[in-house]
Every structure is written in C-alpha cells, then in structure tokens.
Scaffold this motif. Structure first.
Motif, PDB file in Angstrom:
ATOM      1  N   GLN A 193      -9.539  32.354  76.684  1.00 52.27           N
ATOM      2  CA  GLN A 193      -8.373  33.160  77.025  1.00 52.27           C
ATOM      3  C   GLN A 193      -8.579  34.628  76.669  1.00 52.27           C
ATOM      4  O   GLN A 193      -8.039  35.516  77.335  1.00 52.27           O
ATOM      5  CB  GLN A 193      -7.104  32.600  76.386  1.00 52.27           C
ATOM      6  N   MET A 194      -9.400  34.911  75.671  1.00 50.54           N
ATOM      7  CA  MET A 194      -9.723  36.294  75.349  1.00 50.54           C
ATOM      8  C   MET A 194     -10.514  36.947  76.480  1.00 50.54           C
ATOM      9  O   MET A 194     -10.284  38.104  76.841  1.00 50.54           O
ATOM     10  CB  MET A 194     -10.498  36.360  74.028  1.00 50.54           C
ATOM     11  N   VAL A 195     -11.456  36.183  77.056  1.00 50.58           N
ATOM     12  CA  VAL A 195     -12.251  36.721  78.168  1.00 50.58           C
ATOM     13  C   VAL A 195     -11.377  36.906  79.400  1.00 50.58           C
ATOM     14  O   VAL A 195     -11.470  37.921  80.101  1.00 50.58           O
ATOM     15  CB  VAL A 195     -13.437  35.787  78.475  1.00 50.58           C
ATOM     16  N   VAL A 196     -10.508  35.947  79.678  1.00 46.83           N
ATOM     17  CA  VAL A 196      -9.633  36.044  80.854  1.00 46.83           C
ATOM     18  C   VAL A 196      -8.721  37.264  80.733  1.00 46.83           C
ATOM     19  O   VAL A 196      -8.481  37.969  81.715  1.00 46.83           O
ATOM     20  CB  VAL A 196      -8.812  34.746  81.011  1.00 46.83           C
ATOM     21  N   ARG A 197      -8.234  37.532  79.537  1.00 46.90           N
ATOM     22  CA  ARG A 197      -7.284  38.633  79.349  1.00 46.90           C
ATOM     23  C   ARG A 197      -7.945  39.998  79.382  1.00 46.90           C
ATOM     24  O   ARG A 197      -7.386  40.961  79.890  1.00 46.90           O
ATOM     25  CB  ARG A 197      -6.553  38.464  78.005  1.00 46.90           C
ATOM     26  N   ARG A 198      -9.155  40.102  78.833  1.00 44.51           N
ATOM     27  CA  ARG A 198      -9.737  41.450  78.666  1.00 44.51           C
ATOM     28  C   ARG A 198     -11.188  41.554  79.098  1.00 44.51           C
ATOM     29  O   ARG A 198     -11.855  42.534  78.807  1.00 44.51           O
ATOM     30  CB  ARG A 198      -9.583  41.908  77.218  1.00 44.51           C
ATOM     31  N   LYS A 199     -11.723  40.517  79.726  1.00 45.16           N
ATOM     32  CA  LYS A 199     -13.075  40.518  80.300  1.00 45.16           C
ATOM     33  C   LYS A 199     -14.193  40.560  79.268  1.00 45.16           C
ATOM     34  O   LYS A 199     -15.354  40.706  79.626  1.00 45.16           O
ATOM     35  CB  LYS A 199     -13.255  41.702  81.275  1.00 45.16           C
ATOM     36  N   GLY A 200     -13.865  40.444  78.009  1.00 45.12           N
ATOM     37  CA  GLY A 200     -14.904  40.455  76.993  1.00 45.12           C
ATOM     38  C   GLY A 200     -14.338  40.125  75.627  1.00 45.12           C
ATOM     39  O   GLY A 200     -13.121  40.012  75.439  1.00 45.12           O
ATOM     40  N   ILE A 201     -15.218  39.959  74.668  1.00 48.76           N
ATOM     41  CA  ILE A 201     -14.848  39.644  73.289  1.00 48.76           C
ATOM     42  C   ILE A 201     -15.412  40.736  72.391  1.00 48.76           C
ATOM     43  O   ILE A 201     -16.537  41.199  72.602  1.00 48.76           O
ATOM     44  CB  ILE A 201     -15.400  38.265  72.890  1.00 48.76           C
ATOM     45  N   ASN A 202     -14.647  41.149  71.419  1.00 50.31           N
ATOM     46  CA  ASN A 202     -15.063  42.225  70.527  1.00 50.31           C
ATOM     47  C   ASN A 202     -16.475  41.967  69.986  1.00 50.31           C
ATOM     48  O   ASN A 202     -16.758  40.887  69.478  1.00 50.31           O
ATOM     49  CB  ASN A 202     -14.074  42.360  69.364  1.00 50.31           C
ATOM     50  N   PRO A 203     -17.377  42.954  70.098  1.00 47.38           N
ATOM     51  CA  PRO A 203     -18.770  42.757  69.650  1.00 47.38           C
ATOM     52  C   PRO A 203     -18.912  42.416  68.180  1.00 47.38           C
ATOM     53  O   PRO A 203     -19.959  41.901  67.765  1.00 47.38           O
ATOM     54  CB  PRO A 203     -19.443  44.096  69.980  1.00 47.38           C
ATOM     55  N   LYS A 204     -17.890  42.701  67.381  1.00 46.20           N
ATOM     56  CA  LYS A 204     -17.978  42.329  65.972  1.00 46.20           C
ATOM     57  C   LYS A 204     -17.987  40.810  65.785  1.00 46.20           C
ATOM     58  O   LYS A 204     -18.473  40.309  64.770  1.00 46.20           O
ATOM     59  CB  LYS A 204     -16.807  42.928  65.180  1.00 46.20           C
ATOM     60  N   ILE A 205     -17.435  40.081  66.748  1.00 51.16           N
ATOM     61  CA  ILE A 205     -17.461  38.613  66.687  1.00 51.16           C
ATOM     62  C   ILE A 205     -18.803  38.190  67.256  1.00 51.16           C
ATOM     63  O   ILE A 205     -18.973  37.975  68.448  1.00 51.16           O
ATOM     64  CB  ILE A 205     -16.285  38.020  67.479  1.00 51.16           C
ATOM     65  N   ARG A 206     -19.797  38.077  66.398  1.00 52.82           N
ATOM     66  CA  ARG A 206     -21.185  37.936  66.833  1.00 52.82           C
ATOM     67  C   ARG A 206     -21.655  36.506  66.979  1.00 52.82           C
ATOM     68  O   ARG A 206     -22.490  36.199  67.821  1.00 52.82           O
ATOM     69  CB  ARG A 206     -22.108  38.659  65.839  1.00 52.82           C
ATOM     70  N   ASP A 207     -21.155  35.616  66.138  1.00 56.24           N
ATOM     71  CA  ASP A 207     -21.661  34.238  66.125  1.00 56.24           C
ATOM     72  C   ASP A 207     -20.506  33.255  66.101  1.00 56.24           C
ATOM     73  O   ASP A 207     -19.524  33.449  65.366  1.00 56.24           O
ATOM     74  CB  ASP A 207     -22.533  33.980  64.895  1.00 56.24           C
ATOM     75  N   VAL A 208     -20.646  32.189  66.885  1.00 58.48           N
ATOM     76  CA  VAL A 208     -19.721  31.067  66.843  1.00 58.48           C
ATOM     77  C   VAL A 208     -20.549  29.805  66.656  1.00 58.48           C
ATOM     78  O   VAL A 208     -21.436  29.515  67.465  1.00 58.48           O
ATOM     79  CB  VAL A 208     -18.877  30.970  68.124  1.00 58.48           C
TER      80      VAL A 208
END
Length: 361
Positions: A193-208
C-alpha cells in the motif's frame, strides 16, 4: 509484565520501545490486551536478561523471578506520541549507527510474549540496533486465527504510519524490519500500500526480513509485482522451512496452494520467481530447534539468530557457512546467476559465497 525489583545476580539491561495497536489492559501483567485500538499506544520498556543462558531460549520465571536466571521487566513507561518520539530520538542520538530494528510479531502472540521474544532476538543476535516493537492486536489464542487475521489487516495503516515516522526522523539512519509469520503478511500488505500510494518506499527502510511468512504464494507473487514497480524499495530476505507445521495448518485452514514460508526455494516455479523478484532466500529446512512446530527457527536456532545479527551489522550479506556447523541452510541470491550455480557445502569452508550463489545441503 509487572516490574520486578532488583534481587539476586544482576542481568544484562535492554531497552525496547513499543508501538501497539492494542487497547490497554486492566491486568498489569498484560499491559496491552488483544482488543483492537484505532489509536496507537506507545511505551518504553526496560528489561533484564540473564548473562549465562542458552542462546535462542527465553528463560521464563517460575515462582520468584531471579534476574540472574530469568528474563525480567524492570520498568514500564507508558508514553504519549511526543514523549515516545523524544525518548526514541535521545536513544538514537547516543547510537553511532542510528539503526532501528522494527519487529512485527505473528499470530497467537500476547504483548508480553512479543516483548520477550524480541528481547531474546536482539540480545542473541548481538546487533547494535535500537529495538522498536510493533505489536498488533493478536488475541493470543490458537483458536483465534480468523480474529488475528482481521486484526493484522486493520493494523496496516498503523504499521505504515510507524515506518513513515521512523524514516522521517533525522536521528534515524536506517530501518530494518523483521516480521514473523502473520506479521510477514501484515508487512507485505503495508509495503504494497505504500508503493501504491506514493510509487516508492523511503530509502531509509533498507531491509525487510520475512521469517516463516504466513502468506499465500499467489498473494506473494502479486505483492512482488507491485514492489518491483516501486522507484525505491528495500531488499528482502526470506526465511523458509518445508517442515513448518504451523504453516501446514494454515495452508489446510485457508485452502491455500502453498504458504510462502514453507516453500522449497530450490524447486520451480519458486526458484525463478524469487530470482526475478530479487529476493534472497535462506532455507532452514534442515535446521533443528526446540520448537516442535518448526515455526520459530529464525529466533530459536543459535546459528540463525546470530546470522541475522551479522546481516544487521553494517548491512553485511548473509553467509550461512559462517558459524553454522552443519550445511543445512540454503541461500538463493536475487540474480540470474543463482540459476547457474549450486554449491554443495562441506562442514567447514572459509571461502566467501559467490554473489548470487545458491547454497543447498
């Protein structure tokens, strides 16, 4: 979760920050109940962990707790949002790496269980991180699977808000997410849902890191398609085990073809799909632990939890040959070269794994 006074041999202090989408409990032993809450709750917990203990285990007290032998809560501090932010920023300012590890627990987990399991993981991994627990409203009952799944769905906005707030903080340099079981489904749903809303994820979130994720394989493919479309996205590490009995039960209950956390990553069509998605996979099928359901190996196997610690330390690549006596963990790198290379590992090998290699027993 009732704070205990200091008696006996002192333990190792550990501080955990908590964000909960649970209602507070009138029972001080619980702190937070399994009831859902639209308003996030915040707290800081000071814990004590025994110095001489078996890695991978939680030493629960029976009778009078002894900090020299048992996990123990020393202090519980409820906080409002500004107080939580201030406390967390002060902690991060004192940490050289300013690395946050956010833990999302799974189904059938009370708040106290999530807290002590996370404390065990942080301590045993040896990682220099600031631990933040995201605790959604699991009922903490094996018979409440449908309730927990709905609770996880309701927690998506809360998890997104938590990730956004952490990434937006100037004191935070990096965020790693470690999600277990149904928490893996919640995490993937939130990233989608983060990608759908803003087309990307904050680069600080590096690893899942997804440990035994309770996710239908077709749903996982749909998530992967959305995540691949993102301008920026984290790297993903998947921990699987084909002998996971909890995921077998979930598969039967939901009528699922396969659960992501129980696939054999060396078999098609999974292998090619994981490579296309750029997912690194650690196959724990041959790893033993004290968990009779084989669902918590990532935390209860000493070698694996320390492997996670090395991943957290300065973003090092996982190498299952480092610290594992038996060649039972497999890694598939997210590159086309993975399809070309299979390495049979002797018990002791010191050479590094070639990039994108596949390790199998």
């Amino acid at each position: 979760m009732v704070p205990e006074s200091t008696t006996g041999t002192p333990g190792i202090p550990l501080e955990i920050f908590a964000i909960a989408t649970r209602k507070p409990s009138a029972d001080p032993g619980l702190r937070f109940s399994g009831e859902r809450n639209d308003v996030p709750q915040f707290a800081r917990l000071a814990l004590s962990i025994p110095k001489n203990r078996t890695i991978g285990e939680i030493q629960w007290p029976s009778g009078e707790p002894d900090p020299g032998r048992h996990f123990q809560l020393r202090a519980f501090e409820p906080l409002d949002r500004p107080g939580f932010t201030k406390r967390l920023r002060n902690r991060l300012a004192a940490q050289p790496d300013r690395h946050v590890l956010l833990f999302v627990h799974g189904y059938n987990t009370r708040f106290d269980e999530a807290t002590f399991r996370f404390a065990q993981i942080v301590q045993d991994s040896g990682a220099a991180v600031t631990p933040v627990l995201f605790s959604w409203a699991s009922w903490g009952s094996a018979r409440a699977y449908p309730y927990d799944r709905e609770s996880a769905a309701l927690a998506r906005d809360g998890l997104e808000a938590a990730l956004d707030a952490l990434a937006a903080s100037p004191e935070v340099a990096q965020v790693t997410v470690l999600a277990h079981s149904m928490g893996g489904w919640l995490t993937l749903e939130t990233l989608r849902q983060m990608v759908v809303r803003r087309k990307g994820i904050n680069p600080k979130i590096r690893d899942v890191m997804l440990a035994s994720p309770d996710v239908d394989i077709d749903v996982a493919r749909a998530h992967a398609t959305i995540l691949r479309s993102a301008r920026t996205r984290p790297s993903i590490v998947l921990f699987t085990s084909t002998d996971d009995k909890a995921l077998s039960a979930s598969r039967w209950l939901l009528g699922s073809k396969a659960r992501l956390g129980a696939i054999n990553p060396t078999q098609e069509p999974y292998r090619s799909g994981l490579e296309r998605a750029g997912v690194m996979v650690v196959d724990l099928s041959g790893v033993s632990s004290d968990d009779p359901l084989n669902h918590g190996k990532f935390a209860q196997s000493p070698a694996i939890v320390q492997l996670i610690g090395r991943r957290l330390a300065a973003g090092q690549e996982l190498n299952p040959r480092d610290g594992i006596e038996n060649p039972v963990a497999a890694i598939i790198g997210g590159t086309t070269r993975a399809a070309e290379l299979i390495v049979t590992i002797p018990t002791q090998i010191s050479e590094p794994l070639p990039p994108g290699g596949v390790l199998v027993e």
